[in-house]
Scaffold this motif. Structure first.
Motif, short mmCIF file in Angstrom:
data_model
loop_
_atom_site.label_atom_id
_atom_site.label_comp_id
_atom_site.label_asym_id
_atom_site.label_seq_id
_atom_site.Cartn_x
_atom_site.Cartn_y
_atom_site.Cartn_z
N ARG A 8 0.84 -1.20 0.00
CA ARG A 8 0.00 0.00 0.00
C ARG A 8 0.88 1.26 0.00
N LEU A 9 1.88 1.23 0.88
CA LEU A 9 2.79 2.38 0.96
C LEU A 9 3.55 2.56 -0.35
N ALA A 10 4.11 1.48 -0.86
CA ALA A 10 4.87 1.57 -2.10
C ALA A 10 3.97 2.03 -3.23
N GLY A 77 10.47 12.29 8.95
CA GLY A 77 10.58 10.86 8.67
C GLY A 77 10.09 10.53 7.27
N THR A 78 9.00 11.15 6.89
CA THR A 78 8.47 10.93 5.55
C THR A 78 9.45 11.45 4.51
N ALA A 79 9.98 12.64 4.78
CA ALA A 79 10.95 13.21 3.83
C ALA A 79 12.15 12.29 3.70
N ALA A 80 12.62 11.76 4.82
CA ALA A 80 13.78 10.88 4.78
C ALA A 80 13.49 9.66 3.93
N LEU A 81 12.27 9.14 4.09
CA LEU A 81 11.90 7.95 3.32
C LEU A 81 11.90 8.24 1.83
N VAL A 82 11.29 9.33 1.46
CA VAL A 82 11.23 9.68 0.04
C VAL A 82 12.63 9.93 -0.51
N GLU A 83 13.42 10.65 0.24
CA GLU A 83 14.80 10.91 -0.16
C GLU A 83 15.54 9.61 -0.41
N GLU A 84 15.40 8.71 0.56
CA GLU A 84 16.16 7.47 0.50
C GLU A 84 15.74 6.64 -0.72
N LEU A 85 14.44 6.54 -0.90
CA LEU A 85 13.95 5.79 -2.04
C LEU A 85 14.41 6.41 -3.35
N ALA B 87 8.96 -1.22 7.83
CA ALA B 87 8.79 -0.69 9.17
C ALA B 87 7.96 0.58 9.14
N PHE B 88 8.24 1.42 8.16
CA PHE B 88 7.48 2.67 8.02
C PHE B 88 6.01 2.36 7.77
N ALA B 89 5.78 1.41 6.90
CA ALA B 89 4.41 1.06 6.56
C ALA B 89 3.68 0.49 7.77
N ALA B 90 4.41 -0.30 8.56
CA ALA B 90 3.77 -0.90 9.73
C ALA B 90 3.49 0.14 10.79
#
Lengths: 245, 245
Positions: A8-10, A77-85, B87-90
């Motif tokens: 879902r997240l992806a 945290g969201t920004a970090a996730l997007v950055e990382e991806l 982990a983020f999704a969870a």
DNA sequence: GCGATACTTCGGCCCCCGCCGAACCGTAGG
DNA sequence: CCTACGGTTCGGCGGGGGCCGAAGTATCGC
């Protein structure tokens, strides 16, 4: 075990339009729905739907003011996730045949752009300036790279000396890391994110060293900023010129 | 700017079947195509297609041996990415209405499962055991949490004393971090990953402290392992029992 | 009020994608 | 050889999702 939430997240980032929206919001500001629609090249109604999805999915938060709908990333945290991806995706050759035939090198126009020189990345500095600052702090031992980044004890004093306080005592565990490495797209080398990265940017903007250029993420170094960058970080503006090919 | 690669990467994980495959491969081992197909509940032909996509996308690598096709995650970086996303999704409530009505707490059966007690997470330890080890190393100062995890100087000696060498001099930049925090799904607290995390697991398995249970990711503590965990890390098996609700 | 502006909702189009079953291909093992 | 088995390819089906344009709703400025 928990494949559903992952998918879902992806899925939220799996669409070019939504991905472009999240990347645009990496500048850390709140955009209106219309601005985002125009920026990513879709009609307002389409953007409205996608934005609702992203908000429902928890990646974005919205704030309504009058007839405007302001959107920003849900948090660091969201920004970090997007950055990382995004960094991972950019680093991946992927299906070499499927991706554009563009070689590993960036095009000349990109490398010479204002954004490549200095820009914001969510709430910290990126581009050649961001990398130069990171190098400087590493070189003078303010930040150590001994197995993960960390602010050294003398480094903390040095930062306090230039007016940056990084108080280590913050609300319990799971807090935002003090300093974090963030892979720079244009430089393909790390710059500093985390609490320290944000503090550095805030300080530089507050002190008038840097000014935003137009409405994008690009930054301009002011004359006073050039002096300060030289005195404080030993960075000369020549360092921000693109390297010769 | 680079929305296309981001969307492409996210798209690989945006399907429940592919997501489940990647999560299964988080155990760090190579699975055959058939095993994965059965595990995620699709027919062989479907799995074959999805696996090819994941390989083409660079998330998985394959190794063909005779009539078998072995698949594993492309590397520690890929595993870290999948872990982080999962982990983020969870952690995300997401659309609270859309997700299962299950409360924040895990179900009793999950909490009491062997996997929740001790399991592998790609190449390091997770579950209550993994978290307990992390806590132990933090408590005795082997690892510091002063703004990002790092192995302390005395900590390095201590590790060498129990037979774990973490040589800090490795091929240039961009190398794998020595120690990395990885959010534990079941405990929602961090355990140790990175080079150190992998070394700890390898050591524990080589020394016969832990044995794999069946074909899954779960681990069993041997009698000798219980003694060792107590002596070395001051962990008692009671620590691995699920907390009372 | 009245028109402009920002956004949303709805219907419809189209394409893509995940799934399966059936046929096919190669290897392993008698 | 011939059979069993793991894996792949292909056709076809069904569903979902992204896109747009048009109509609708709320807000602002005059």
């Amino acid at each position: 075990m928990s494949a559903q939430p992952l998918a879902r997240l992806a899925g939220l980032l799996a669409d070019p339009t939504r991905a472009a929206i999240c990347l645009a919001l990496l500048d850390g500001r709140a955009w209106t729905a219309g601005e985002l629609a125009h920026h990513v090249g879709v009609v307002a109604s389409t953007a409205s739907e996608q934005l609702s999805r992203l908000v429902a999915g928890g990646l974005l938060v919205e704030e309504r003011q009058g007839r405007h709908r302001y959107l920003r990333l849900a948090g660091p945290g969201t920004a970090a996730l997007v950055e990382e991806l995004a960094a991972f995706a950019a680093a991946q050759p992927g299906d070499a045949a499927a991706t554009a035939p563009a070689p590993r090198n960036l095009t000349e126009s990109v490398r010479r752009s204002a954004e490549a020189r200095a820009r914001t990345c969510y709430d910290h500095l990126a581009g050649r300036l961001g990398v130069a600052v990171a190098d400087s702090l590493l070189a003078r031992g303010v930040v150590s790279d001994d197995a993960g980044l960390a602010v050294t004890r003398p480094g903390r004093a040095w930062l306090a000396g230039i007016g940056i306080d990084v108080d280590v005592d913050q609300p319990g565990r799971g807090r935002r890391p003090l300093v974090r490495s963030c892979l720079d797209w244009t430089e393909r080398r790390p710059h500093l994110a985390g609490v320290l990265g944000a503090a550095l940017r805030t300080h530089a903007m507050d002190a008038g060293w840097l000014l935003p250029v137009g409405t994008g993420r690009a930054l301009r170094v002011t004359p006073g900023g050039a002096d300060a960058l030289r005195d404080v970080f030993d960075i000369s503006l020549d360092d921000l010129a693109p390297a010769e090919p």
